[in-house]
Design a protein around this motif. Structure first.
Motif, mmCIF file in Angstrom:
data_model
loop_
_atom_site.group_PDB
_atom_site.id
_atom_site.type_symbol
_atom_site.label_atom_id
_atom_site.label_comp_id
_atom_site.label_asym_id
_atom_site.label_seq_id
_atom_site.Cartn_x
_atom_site.Cartn_y
_atom_site.Cartn_z
ATOM 1 N N ARG A 1 2.407 0.795 16.203
ATOM 2 C CA ARG A 1 1.157 0.872 15.454
ATOM 3 C C ARG A 1 0.990 2.294 14.937
ATOM 4 N N PHE A 2 0.546 2.415 13.688
ATOM 5 C CA PHE A 2 0.179 3.717 13.147
ATOM 6 C C PHE A 2 -0.890 3.520 12.087
ATOM 7 N N ARG A 3 -1.536 4.618 11.702
ATOM 8 C CA ARG A 3 -2.562 4.566 10.665
ATOM 9 C C ARG A 3 -1.961 5.093 9.373
ATOM 10 N N LEU A 4 -2.324 4.429 8.286
ATOM 11 C CA LEU A 4 -1.854 4.792 6.952
ATOM 12 C C LEU A 4 -3.064 5.206 6.123
ATOM 13 N N ALA A 5 -3.002 6.371 5.506
ATOM 14 C CA ALA A 5 -4.073 6.862 4.640
ATOM 15 C C ALA A 5 -3.640 6.719 3.190
ATOM 16 N N ALA A 6 -4.433 6.005 2.403
ATOM 17 C CA ALA A 6 -4.141 5.812 0.982
ATOM 18 C C ALA A 6 -5.277 6.426 0.180
ATOM 19 N N LEU B 1 4.673 6.926 2.475
ATOM 20 C CA LEU B 1 5.239 5.621 2.802
ATOM 21 C C LEU B 1 4.779 4.544 1.831
ATOM 22 N N LEU B 2 5.545 3.489 1.772
ATOM 23 C CA LEU B 2 5.144 2.233 1.142
ATOM 24 C C LEU B 2 5.166 1.187 2.247
ATOM 25 N N VAL B 3 4.085 0.433 2.369
ATOM 26 C CA VAL B 3 3.978 -0.587 3.405
ATOM 27 C C VAL B 3 3.641 -1.904 2.736
ATOM 28 N N ARG B 4 4.404 -2.934 3.065
ATOM 29 C CA ARG B 4 4.142 -4.285 2.554
ATOM 30 C C ARG B 4 3.895 -5.188 3.740
ATOM 31 N N ASP C 1 -0.139 -6.367 8.906
ATOM 32 C CA ASP C 1 1.016 -6.785 9.703
ATOM 33 C C ASP C 1 2.231 -6.603 8.809
ATOM 34 N N ALA C 2 2.962 -5.516 9.008
ATOM 35 C CA ALA C 2 4.016 -5.099 8.092
ATOM 36 C C ALA C 2 5.218 -6.032 8.111
ATOM 37 N N THR C 3 5.725 -6.319 6.920
ATOM 38 C CA THR C 3 7.002 -7.000 6.768
ATOM 39 C C THR C 3 8.056 -6.023 6.261
ATOM 40 N N VAL D 1 0.850 -1.190 0.000
ATOM 41 C CA VAL D 1 0.000 0.000 0.000
ATOM 42 C C VAL D 1 0.885 1.239 0.000
ATOM 43 N N VAL D 2 0.545 2.185 -0.867
ATOM 44 C CA VAL D 2 1.236 3.470 -0.933
ATOM 45 C C VAL D 2 0.309 4.505 -0.324
ATOM 46 N N GLY D 3 0.811 5.250 0.648
ATOM 47 C CA GLY D 3 -0.030 6.253 1.300
ATOM 48 C C GLY D 3 0.801 7.168 2.170
#
Length: 169
Positions: A29-34, A76-79, A100-102, A8-10
């Protein structure tokens, strides 16, 4: 294994909330807005359509690095593994998409970053042997080396230097 892996990109919508579990495992823990962007043919410009919010969890060393690196608003980019938690709040059904980020990183399409590798190596004073024992010295072929007037590094004058060994304990 049938897990749903997503990238996810956000933007970071909240600050990274760092904590440790009862067993001492670091977690953040944080919130990501995409936000989805669409091209509006009528105006000839890009417009924001809607925003998806994800709760992102990171664990162990990734948690520590995220806590030290991520601030609100940063791209950010989150995988990681996607889970959709379902619960009831004030009589309403709530769906909370959780990742659950890797891997977590800054989106360099929007700015620059300086990477600093984290090392889990402990110094020891084991003798690495003579400097030319099966190794080549890059200073002898490097135009920016000692021959170019560079000051010698510590250890070039013959004193013992620590050798990094893995901390396995």
């Amino acid at each position: 294994m049938n897990e749903t892996m997503v990238t996810v990109v956000g933007n970071a919508a909240t600050s990274a909330d760092y904590r440790t579990t009862q067993s001492g495992v670091p977690a953040v823990r944080f919130r990501l807005a995409a936000t989805v962007r669409r091209f509006d043919q009528a105006s000839g410009s890009w417009t924001d359509a809607y925003t998806n919010f994800f709760t992102v969890w990171a664990w162990r060393q990734l948690a520590e690095n995220v806590a030290a690196s991520v601030s609100i608003g940063e791209p950010l980019l989150v995988r990681g593994r996607l889970r959709v938690r379902e619960y009831e709040k004030e009589g309403a059904r709530v769906l909370d998409p959780t990742i659950d980020a890797t891997a977590v990183g800054h989106d360099l399409g929007w700015g620059t970053a300086a990477f600093h590798r984290m090392s889990r190596l402990k110094p020891s004073f084991a003798d690495p042997g003579p400097p030319d024992a099966g190794r080549t010295d890059p200073r002898r072929t490097d135009p920016g080396g000692a021959a170019a007037g560079r000051a010698p590094d510590a250890g070039e004058a013959g004193e013992r230097q620590p050798v990094l060994t893995p901390d396995l304990g």
